[in-house]
Design an enzyme around this catalytic site. Structure first.
Site, short mmCIF file in Angstrom:
data_model
loop_
_atom_site.label_atom_id
_atom_site.label_comp_id
_atom_site.label_asym_id
_atom_site.label_seq_id
_atom_site.Cartn_x
_atom_site.Cartn_y
_atom_site.Cartn_z
N GLY A 34 24.57 -24.13 -42.93
CA GLY A 34 23.24 -24.13 -43.74
C GLY A 34 22.97 -22.94 -44.51
O GLY A 34 23.76 -22.12 -44.75
N GLU A 55 22.73 -22.79 -24.27
CA GLU A 55 22.36 -21.60 -23.46
C GLU A 55 21.99 -21.75 -22.27
O GLU A 55 22.40 -21.29 -21.27
CB GLU A 55 21.31 -20.82 -24.07
CG GLU A 55 20.85 -19.51 -23.16
CD GLU A 55 19.91 -18.52 -24.07
OE1 GLU A 55 20.28 -17.60 -24.91
OE2 GLU A 55 18.63 -18.69 -23.73
#
Length: 333
Positions: A106, A284
């Site tokens: 993007g 994460e």
């Protein structure tokens, strides 16, 4: 003589024969092993060692104000601890080569990719073969940049997901696939980076290891009860305790080890999805769970990924990589 007396003598004789045979066998084996050990010692004296454990050369006492080694004896890399030229020399002898994965999907491509690549060419693994694997949904928009000798750029087209969280989480699947299909045959190591970063100083061979984790700059000084692990018992990323808080913006290691990490995270992410659960900090959170269960062999200090918004820079002698300013309202649409 009675049959019992004859039986006793036969038994004693048989026992003696077995003892002698065992003694001869042990003596012969000791002679063989002694010769083998002697030959091995001679060989070690006449044949130079192909590789020194470089981490044994680190000066762990050079930075008394910070932690330089974990409880499991993995080094935490800080400036002044290592001899950069020595590390480079040994890795050149080993023909070390490094792959880099970076996702520019993007608007992240236009905002960050050129800065990432151009700065990497100035500071990342200089003098070593490096190939950048750029994952993007807009391959035609990747600007060509000048690369040093032995440096290459490969573009891999990927799907653009509607949510940035899905892009973040699905990268583990794509990293695993590219390692399996290509990287493990061509590279000794791989590093995985977030694209919204800029190299400012040496990021060299001292950062290489079997399994490399990045200390999060915002958490490395905080007590563990402030770490933002996933505390939801329904998630596969759930953690009630841990060693450090690791930043998923940078991780790496030997190709197979990084693939194992990526597979772990991806499978746990998918299991969470089936249970309608999403970990607090997405991939994460799962990465932190992996490194809690499977300790990294090397940790990078926050020098290797620093945020300029942090006021206290007393520990940071060199800023090797900087976070780029975030523009979430423009990028994550």
């Amino acid at each position: 003589m009675s049959w019992r007396g004859a039986g006793k003598k036969s038994a004693v004789f048989f026992t003696c024969v077995l003892f002698v045979a065992a003694f001869i066998s042990l003596y012969s084996r000791s002679l063989h092993e002694g010769t083998f050990v002697k030959n091995l010692l001679v060989a070690s004296e006449t044949t130079p060692r192909l590789f020194t454990n470089l981490d044994e050369t680190l000066n762990y006492g050079s930075r008394p104000a910070v932690q330089t080694r974990t409880s499991w004896n993995a080094p935490i890399m800080w400036e002044l601890m290592f001899d950069a030229n020595f590390y480079d020399q040994k890795h050149h002898e080993l023909n070390t080569s490094v792959a880099v994965t970076v996702f520019a999907v993007g608007r992240y491509l236009e905002a960050y990719l050129n800065t990432f690549l151009i700065s990497a060419e100035k500071h990342f693994m200089l003098g070593f073969p490096v190939t950048y694997y750029v994952f993007t949904d807009l391959p035609g928009n990747v600007t060509k940049i000048t690369l040093a000798p032995q440096r290459k750029l490969k573009i891999i087209q990927v799907e653009r997901y509607s949510r940035w969280q899905d892009i973040s989480m699905m990268r583990m699947k794509l990293i695993s696939e590219v390692i399996e299909k290509e990287l493990r045959y061509s590279f000794s190591h791989v590093f995985c980076f977030d694209v919204d970063q800029e190299f400012k100083g040496r990021f060299g061979s001292e950062a290489l290891g079997d399994s490399v984790a990045m200390l999060h700059a915002h958490f490395y000084k905080l007590p563990k009860n402030r770490f933002t692990y996933d505390r939801n018992p329904k998630s596969k990323a759930y953690m009630s305790e841990g060693d450090y808080y690791y930043h998923a913006a940078i991780f790496g290691g030997k190709c197979q080890n990084v693939k194992t990490l990526a597979d772990f995270c991806y499978l746990n992410i998918m299991e969470d999805k089936m249970n309608n659960v999403e970990a607090l900090w997405h991939d994460e959170s799962h990465l932190n769970k992996y490194f809690w269960l499977h300790k990294p062999t090397k940790l990078l200090s926050p020098e290797y990924c620093w945020d300029m918004l942090i006021g206290d820079t007393s520990d940071i002698l060199i800023k090797r990589v900087l976070w780029a300013p975030k523009q979430y309202e423009k990028l994550r649409i």
